[in-house]
Design a protein around this motif. Sequence first.
Motif, PDB file in Angstrom:
ATOM      1  N   VAL A  71       0.851  -1.188   0.000  1.00 16.81           N
ATOM      2  CA  VAL A  71       0.000   0.000   0.000  1.00 16.81           C
ATOM      3  C   VAL A  71       0.889   1.241   0.000  1.00 16.81           C
ATOM      4  CG1 VAL A  71      -1.794   1.260   1.234  1.00 16.81           C
ATOM      5  CG2 VAL A  71      -1.737  -1.239   1.345  1.00 16.81           C
ATOM      6  N   PRO A  72       0.851   2.074  -1.040  1.00 12.41           N
ATOM      7  CA  PRO A  72       1.695   3.273  -1.057  1.00 12.41           C
ATOM      8  C   PRO A  72       1.349   4.205   0.098  1.00 12.41           C
ATOM      9  CG  PRO A  72       0.741   2.855  -3.226  1.00 12.41           C
ATOM     10  CD  PRO A  72       0.031   1.960  -2.259  1.00 12.41           C
ATOM     11  N   ILE A  73       2.367   4.773   0.713  1.00 14.01           N
ATOM     12  CA  ILE A  73       2.119   5.761   1.762  1.00 14.01           C
ATOM     13  C   ILE A  73       2.732   7.109   1.405  1.00 14.01           C
ATOM     14  CG2 ILE A  73       1.913   4.023   3.567  1.00 14.01           C
ATOM     15  CD1 ILE A  73       4.714   4.983   4.514  1.00 14.01           C
ATOM     16  N   THR A  74       3.233   7.225   0.191  1.00 14.89           N
ATOM     17  CA  THR A  74       3.717   8.502  -0.325  1.00 14.89           C
ATOM     18  C   THR A  74       2.924   8.854  -1.581  1.00 14.89           C
ATOM     19  OG1 THR A  74       5.471   7.269  -1.465  1.00 14.89           O
ATOM     20  CG2 THR A  74       6.051   8.321   0.613  1.00 14.89           C
ATOM     21  N   ASP A  75       2.942  10.136  -1.937  1.00  7.03           N
ATOM     22  CA  ASP A  75       2.158  10.593  -3.090  1.00  7.03           C
ATOM     23  C   ASP A  75       2.606   9.923  -4.381  1.00  7.03           C
ATOM     24  OD1 ASP A  75       0.677  12.240  -1.480  1.00  7.03           O
ATOM     25  OD2 ASP A  75       1.889  14.016  -1.867  1.00  7.03           O
ATOM     26  N   GLU A  76       3.892   9.645  -4.478  1.00  7.38           N
ATOM     27  CA  GLU A  76       4.439   8.960  -5.651  1.00  7.38           C
ATOM     28  C   GLU A  76       5.305   7.796  -5.209  1.00  7.38           C
ATOM     29  OE1 GLU A  76       4.824  12.521  -9.017  1.00  7.38           O
ATOM     30  OE2 GLU A  76       6.600  11.449  -8.325  1.00  7.38           O
ATOM     31  N   VAL A  77       5.265   6.724  -5.994  1.00 10.09           N
ATOM     32  CA  VAL A  77       6.123   5.570  -5.765  1.00 10.09           C
ATOM     33  C   VAL A  77       6.683   5.136  -7.112  1.00 10.09           C
ATOM     34  CG1 VAL A  77       6.224   3.144  -5.067  1.00 10.09           C
ATOM     35  CG2 VAL A  77       4.850   4.755  -3.753  1.00 10.09           C
ATOM     36  N   LYS A  78       7.986   4.877  -7.156  1.00  8.62           N
ATOM     37  CA  LYS A  78       8.617   4.338  -8.349  1.00  8.62           C
ATOM     38  C   LYS A  78       9.172   2.965  -8.004  1.00  8.62           C
ATOM     39  CE  LYS A  78       9.722   8.915 -10.181  1.00  8.62           C
ATOM     40  NZ  LYS A  78      10.775   9.878 -10.562  1.00  8.62           N
ATOM     41  N   LEU A  79       8.767   1.959  -8.784  1.00 10.42           N
ATOM     42  CA  LEU A  79       9.185   0.610  -8.448  1.00 10.42           C
ATOM     43  C   LEU A  79       9.554  -0.197  -9.692  1.00 10.42           C
ATOM     44  CD1 LEU A  79       6.433  -1.189  -9.159  1.00 10.42           C
ATOM     45  CD2 LEU A  79       5.696  -0.255  -6.982  1.00 10.42           C
ATOM     46  N   VAL A  80      10.424  -1.169  -9.474  1.00  8.44           N
ATOM     47  CA  VAL A  80      10.846  -2.091 -10.518  1.00  8.44           C
ATOM     48  C   VAL A  80      10.097  -3.397 -10.317  1.00  8.44           C
ATOM     49  CG1 VAL A  80      12.772  -3.418 -11.461  1.00  8.44           C
ATOM     50  CG2 VAL A  80      13.109  -1.022 -10.806  1.00  8.44           C
ATOM     51  N   THR A  81       9.423  -3.853 -11.365  1.00 13.70           N
ATOM     52  CA  THR A  81       8.619  -5.066 -11.296  1.00 13.70           C
ATOM     53  C   THR A  81       9.384  -6.255 -11.875  1.00 13.70           C
ATOM     54  OG1 THR A  81       7.623  -4.605 -13.454  1.00 13.70           O
ATOM     55  CG2 THR A  81       6.512  -3.714 -11.508  1.00 13.70           C
ATOM     56  N   GLY A  82       8.819  -7.445 -11.701  1.00  9.53           N
ATOM     57  CA  GLY A  82       9.409  -8.642 -12.283  1.00  9.53           C
ATOM     58  C   GLY A  82      10.583  -9.202 -11.529  1.00  9.53           C
ATOM     59  N   VAL A  83      10.883  -8.677 -10.344  1.00  6.69           N
ATOM     60  CA  VAL A  83      12.049  -9.166  -9.600  1.00  6.69           C
ATOM     61  C   VAL A  83      11.755 -10.493  -8.908  1.00  6.69           C
ATOM     62  CG1 VAL A  83      12.922  -6.829  -9.243  1.00  6.69           C
ATOM     63  CG2 VAL A  83      11.463  -7.880  -7.502  1.00  6.69           C
ATOM     64  N   GLY A  84      10.476 -10.865  -8.797  1.00 12.08           N
ATOM     65  CA  GLY A  84      10.126 -12.129  -8.158  1.00 12.08           C
ATOM     66  C   GLY A  84      10.659 -13.347  -8.880  1.00 12.08           C
ATOM     67  N   ASP A  85      11.021 -13.176 -10.161  1.00 12.02           N
ATOM     68  CA  ASP A  85      11.594 -14.285 -10.937  1.00 12.02           C
ATOM     69  C   ASP A  85      13.087 -14.441 -10.706  1.00 12.02           C
ATOM     70  OD1 ASP A  85       9.175 -14.982 -12.110  1.00 12.02           O
ATOM     71  OD2 ASP A  85       9.416 -13.514 -13.722  1.00 12.02           O
ATOM     72  N   GLY A  86      13.690 -13.502  -9.988  1.00  5.61           N
ATOM     73  CA  GLY A  86      15.138 -13.536  -9.788  1.00  5.61           C
ATOM     74  C   GLY A  86      15.577 -14.554  -8.760  1.00  5.61           C
ATOM     75  N   ASP A  87      16.881 -14.825  -8.750  1.00  4.31           N
ATOM     76  CA  ASP A  87      17.447 -15.828  -7.841  1.00  4.31           C
ATOM     77  C   ASP A  87      17.203 -15.478  -6.375  1.00  4.31           C
ATOM     78  OD1 ASP A  87      18.357 -17.182 -10.048  1.00  4.31           O
ATOM     79  OD2 ASP A  87      20.415 -16.405  -9.916  1.00  4.31           O
ATOM     80  N   ALA A  88      17.183 -14.192  -6.057  1.00  5.49           N
ATOM     81  CA  ALA A  88      17.046 -13.776  -4.660  1.00  5.49           C
ATOM     82  C   ALA A  88      15.699 -14.179  -4.067  1.00  5.49           C
ATOM     83  CB  ALA A  88      17.231 -12.262  -4.543  1.00  5.49           C
ATOM     84  N   PHE A  89      14.710 -14.433  -4.925  1.00 10.28           N
ATOM     85  CA  PHE A  89      13.378 -14.765  -4.437  1.00 10.28           C
ATOM     86  C   PHE A  89      12.917 -16.163  -4.858  1.00 10.28           C
ATOM     87  CE2 PHE A  89      13.649 -10.172  -5.032  1.00 10.28           C
ATOM     88  CZ  PHE A  89      13.285  -9.715  -3.773  1.00 10.28           C
ATOM     89  N   ALA A  90      13.805 -16.921  -5.500  1.00 10.18           N
ATOM     90  CA  ALA A  90      13.416 -18.214  -6.077  1.00 10.18           C
ATOM     91  C   ALA A  90      12.829 -19.169  -5.047  1.00 10.18           C
ATOM     92  CB  ALA A  90      14.618 -18.855  -6.774  1.00 10.18           C
ATOM     93  N   ASP A  91      13.413 -19.212  -3.850  1.00  9.30           N
ATOM     94  CA  ASP A  91      12.955 -20.156  -2.835  1.00  9.30           C
ATOM     95  C   ASP A  91      11.634 -19.742  -2.201  1.00  9.30           C
ATOM     96  OD1 ASP A  91      15.241 -21.609  -3.277  1.00  9.30           O
ATOM     97  OD2 ASP A  91      16.338 -20.785  -1.555  1.00  9.30           O
ATOM     98  N   LEU A  92      11.164 -18.532  -2.508  1.00  6.47           N
ATOM     99  CA  LEU A  92       9.955 -18.017  -1.866  1.00  6.47           C
ATOM    100  C   LEU A  92       8.760 -18.014  -2.812  1.00  6.47           C
ATOM    101  CD1 LEU A  92      11.575 -14.912  -0.097  1.00  6.47           C
ATOM    102  CD2 LEU A  92      11.356 -17.248   0.776  1.00  6.47           C
ATOM    103  N   ARG A  93       8.953 -18.533  -4.015  1.00  9.88           N
ATOM    104  CA  ARG A  93       7.872 -18.519  -5.003  1.00  9.88           C
ATOM    105  C   ARG A  93       6.899 -19.673  -4.789  1.00  9.88           C
ATOM    106  NH1 ARG A  93       7.745 -15.877  -9.539  1.00  9.88           N
ATOM    107  NH2 ARG A  93       6.881 -17.666 -10.654  1.00  9.88           N
ATOM    108  N   LEU A  94       5.687 -19.478  -5.278  1.00  7.09           N
ATOM    109  CA  LEU A  94       4.670 -20.525  -5.312  1.00  7.09           C
ATOM    110  C   LEU A  94       4.216 -20.706  -6.753  1.00  7.09           C
ATOM    111  CD1 LEU A  94       2.354 -19.621  -2.286  1.00  7.09           C
ATOM    112  CD2 LEU A  94       3.966 -21.524  -2.423  1.00  7.09           C
TER     113      LEU A  94
END
Length: 266
Positions: free
Chosen positions: A232-255
């Motif tokens: 949930v954004p709590i600032t007027d603007e948010v800039k984010l990078v998507t698609g990182v869930g496919d990366g190695d850093a999150f591989a063990d946490l995927r379903l």
Amino acid sequence: MGQLEEIDADRLRAWLPEVRSAEATAALMVAIAYDRGIGTGELASWYDRSEEWIDETIAALDSPGLVSTVARLEGVDIEAVAAESNLAPATVRDWFDALADDSVDEAADVVRRYAEGSVEPVRTGSPSTVYHLDWSVVAERGWSMDDEDLFEKAADADLGLPEYGRFLVEPNESILEAAERGGRSWPYACRGGACSNCAVVVVEGDVAMPGQSILSDEQIREANARLSCVGVPITDEVKLVTGVGDGDAFADLRLPSPTDGPGAAD
């Protein structure tokens, strides 16, 4: 002319009928009396407090930190609120202080809810603009998420959906819900903060995550990762990078995703 430098004493007077604790009442009265020319030594005698407490209280109220100071004096546990939303305590203090732009009765109503034990997630009361950039574009173009002008580069590159774009998130929406409402198809699985499929990295702004149970403190604090399904954004603007869930850093946490076809890997 009063002695307060940052805050109009009339605003402190407006807070007086709104607070409930004796501590907050005493603090506000001290600051108002000080503004009228009463010395700190005399105030210490009046309120049976140390001069150090008087000085610190006046400084805290006569500052941009007015609302978070009142919240603390009213008994708000800022650390607990921060933990509930997976935010740093400093971010929550800043969120409270941003309420100074609202009327005193509106700001006091928020403070009162938290002071009465409602350790609810931090949420903004107005829409937020989310800018998104897909990680694949960052990698292909040799950019870095540490680049201060990352999103300026994306705008100049004339990118379009689904790699780059923006949308509004309403106060009662998660980032994923708003993205889907805008016609975007982002990865997800549990939709409840228990996997990393919808992970994003926040480059600018901040995002609360009530209910997340999978990301480590290191991933949240150091990598600035968030889960868009509960984000949930709590600032007027948010800039984010998507698609990182496919990366190695999150591989063990995927379903497995509901969008995966037959035979998708577990």
